[in-house]
Design a protein around this motif. Structure first.
Motif, PDB file in Angstrom:
ATOM      1  N   LEU A 172       0.370  -1.002  -0.020  1.00 25.20           N
ATOM      2  CA  LEU A 172       0.030  -0.015  -0.338  1.00 25.20           C
ATOM      3  C   LEU A 172       0.818   1.500  -0.324  1.00 25.20           C
ATOM      4  O   LEU A 172       0.182   2.231  -0.405  1.00 25.20           O
ATOM      5  N   LYS A 173       1.667   0.919   0.919  1.00 27.73           N
ATOM      6  CA  LYS A 173       2.672   2.267   0.522  1.00 27.73           C
ATOM      7  C   LYS A 173       3.459   2.479  -0.561  1.00 27.73           C
ATOM      8  O   LYS A 173       3.272   3.995  -0.896  1.00 27.73           O
ATOM      9  N   LEU A 179       0.046   3.966  -3.152  1.00 24.40           N
ATOM     10  CA  LEU A 179      -0.996   5.203  -2.448  1.00 24.40           C
ATOM     11  C   LEU A 179      -1.098   5.733  -3.293  1.00 24.40           C
ATOM     12  O   LEU A 179      -2.467   6.736  -3.493  1.00 24.40           O
ATOM     13  N   LEU A 221      -8.169   7.414  -0.730  1.00 23.63           N
ATOM     14  CA  LEU A 221      -7.561   6.409   0.570  1.00 23.63           C
ATOM     15  C   LEU A 221      -6.453   7.398   1.247  1.00 23.63           C
ATOM     16  O   LEU A 221      -6.595   7.246   2.177  1.00 23.63           O
ATOM     17  N   ARG A 222      -6.130   8.446   0.914  1.00 22.84           N
ATOM     18  CA  ARG A 222      -5.554   9.760   1.543  1.00 22.84           C
ATOM     19  C   ARG A 222      -6.398  10.929   1.840  1.00 22.84           C
ATOM     20  O   ARG A 222      -5.861  11.676   2.369  1.00 22.84           O
ATOM     21  N   VAL A 249      -0.387   8.380   6.253  1.00 19.37           N
ATOM     22  CA  VAL A 249      -1.395   7.739   6.397  1.00 19.37           C
ATOM     23  C   VAL A 249      -1.763   6.807   7.161  1.00 19.37           C
ATOM     24  O   VAL A 249       0.483   6.254   7.611  1.00 19.37           O
ATOM     25  N   PHE A 275      -1.150   3.572   8.556  1.00 23.56           N
ATOM     26  CA  PHE A 275      -1.213   2.402   8.729  1.00 23.56           C
ATOM     27  C   PHE A 275      -1.759   1.505   9.163  1.00 23.56           C
ATOM     28  O   PHE A 275      -2.221   0.499   9.571  1.00 23.56           O
TER      29      PHE A 275
END
Length: 508
Positions: free
Chosen positions: A49-50, A53, A59-60, A81, A83
């Protein structure tokens, strides 16, 4: 500058209560057996995800409210974010069969998202039978629709077992977009309030001729007559619109106010068999899916001696794939209604009835695209709009719902996908139930030669949700047998200039 939540998307925020939740979700099933390095871990998922992203902007984004509720909120992007909060991990007690998995996912689906953070959560679920792994992902409907929700999932998926290298975010894209300060938000909000009378006039001019398309409003006596009369005032220059029948929403065991608790069931059916039936009857894949749903609902209701004499009314999300009226990218889906012929005893005639109803709806949208409905949300000030949305839900839940259930068919990729090297074997969609739309939502996602069904229900209204999956399988077998005896129908050829079919991506 950060984007503002569109007036239409704000409705998903406005109607949300402790029981009416407005997030959509997906349960992804993975087979990690061929994955280098063994089982997929939470750390693997976070690392993926990192890296990606920037490919999934929702998602941000988090909400920033406007002071005094003068305007709709803004989307601001977080620099970092959390996580550790958004990505969680759990394991099923043995044996981790599908029913235990569904119970756990239903609990997760019945919890609200925290509006102080980006509106999404992801759960890595271990302990599934056969060494499989599940990922449950939910995102608020104000941030994504069914199609863009699939695109968010695609950001963490690959077409090959080896994760693809993705380009890093550009400096401009990496710089988070911040919401205006409080003073600027108030100034903009006041300007929108002053502009609202003009927005109302524009809405009335475009909407009144088509009030018979608006869920809940269309059920009111006389609405169809008013719409036809106003359309007639347009004279010869007015574009003719196919007449829509007035649909009466019958009372069912899943009508009325819902609880905060959910049930979930899921299953797969072969897409090739659905296409064979489609070809035999000269209809569409979506027609076959709708007929199967009608058959399943008819059998479920008849088993309880609750089958109404009238057909059910189904809400159908329709993709518009355009821009919101204020110029910002927003949900590109509108809700229409159609009759679901649960009152038709003969299965072949039931399928053909679906084909006729969906054909009429498509002709209506082709004659005049339904994007005008986006103006409905912009026709009143933000604060009044929020109050109106909540009031409408309370009134509808007491006086009668706008529909019996929701059915949605979302097209997906027909090739295998992978998450961190683990193959995706199924992708079951999950959507919204409300007091107004009824206590059942059936959503279908086509993936890799199969139709993945996800059924979300109110826990008390439909305690035996797995029966509906069985009835869908039985219906497919029944239509498969009938397809061998069906006389092929000639479908009306589409004229090259005919618009509107792009609103139905599942019409294949």
């Amino acid at each position: 500058m950060a984007q503002q939540v569109s007036a239409f998307d704000a409705q998903f925020l406005n109607f949300e209560t402790a029981t009416n939740l407005a997030h959509i979700a997906a349960l992804t099933i993975l087979d990690p057996s061929g994955r280098p390095g063994g089982a997929l871990t939470r750390e693997d998922l976070i690392a993926l995800l990192k890296r990606r992203l920037h490919l999934a902007p929702p998602l941000r984004r988090r909400l920033v409210e406007v002071p005094l509720g003068l305007d709709h909120p803004y989307w601001a992007e977080d620099r970092e974010v959390d996580f550790d909060y958004h990505v969680r991990e759990l394991a099923l007690p043995p044996p981790g069969d599908d029913h235990k998995l569904a119970v756990q996912v239903a609990r997760l689906h019945g919890a609200r998202l925290d509006r102080g953070r980006p509106l999404w959560e992801m759960y890595l679920i271990h302990g599934l039978a056969g060494g499989r792994v599940g990922i449950y992902t939910k995102v608020h409907h104000a941030a994504v629709d069914g199609v863009t929700g699939a695109e968010v999932l695609a950001a963490v998926m690959d077409f090959e077992p080896e994760p693809a290298a993705v380009p890093a975010a550009s400096e401009a894209a990496a710089e988070p977009q911040e919401a205006p300060d409080a003073v600027e938000m108030v100034i903009r909000g006041v300007a929108r309030v002053l502009d609202n009378p003009f927005a109302l006039l524009r809405f009335v001019a475009e909407a009144v001729p088509r009030l018979d398309e608006v869920p809940f409003v269309a059920q009111l006596p006389g609405v169809g007559l008013v719409s036809r009369f106003v359309r007639g005032l347009g004279g010869r220059d007015a574009e003719p619109l196919p007449e829509l029948p007035r649909m009466v929403v019958p009372r069912t065991p899943f009508s009325g106010p819902i609880s905060r608790h959910r049930r979930f069931a899921f299953g797969q059916l072969p897409l090739d068999e659905v296409k064979r039936i489609k070809n035999a009857f000269g209809v569409t894949v979506n027609d076959v899916v709708m007929a199967m749903c009608a058959t399943a609902m008819r059998r479920w209701l008849a088993k309880r001696d609750e089958l109404p004499r009238q057909p059910l009314v189904a809400g159908i999300p329709v993709s518009t794939r355009g821009q919101a009226a204020n110029g910002t990218v927003a949900n590109e889906v509108l809700l229409t209604m159609t009759s679901l012929p649960t009152d038709v005893a003969d299965p072949s005639e039931r399928l053909l009835s679906v084909n006729r109803s969906m054909g009429l709806l498509k002709e209506r949208l082709a004659a005049a695209p339904a994007a005008w409905l986006l103006e409905f949300s912009q026709a009143m000030p933000a604060a009044l709009s929020a109050l109106a949305a909540r009031s409408a839900f309370r009134i509808a839940s007491r006086t009668g719902a706008a529909m019996n259930l929701m059915i949605s068919n979302v097209p997906g990729p027909q090739t295998p996908l992978y998450v961190g090297g683990a193959r995706v074997t199924a992708l079951y969609p999950m959507s919204v139930i409300t007091d107004v739309s009824g206590g059942i939502n059936i959503t279908v996602f086509s993936y890799d030669g199969r139709l993945d069904f996800g059924i979300v229900t109110d826990r008390d209204m439909v305690p035996d949700v797995w029966d509906l999956i069985d009835y869908l399988r039985d219906s497919l077998a029944e239509y498969g047998a009938l397809a061998g005896r069906a006389r092929p129908r000639t479908r009306r050829a589409r004229r090259p200039e005919e618009p509107g079919r792009e609103n139905f991506p599942q019409n294949r």
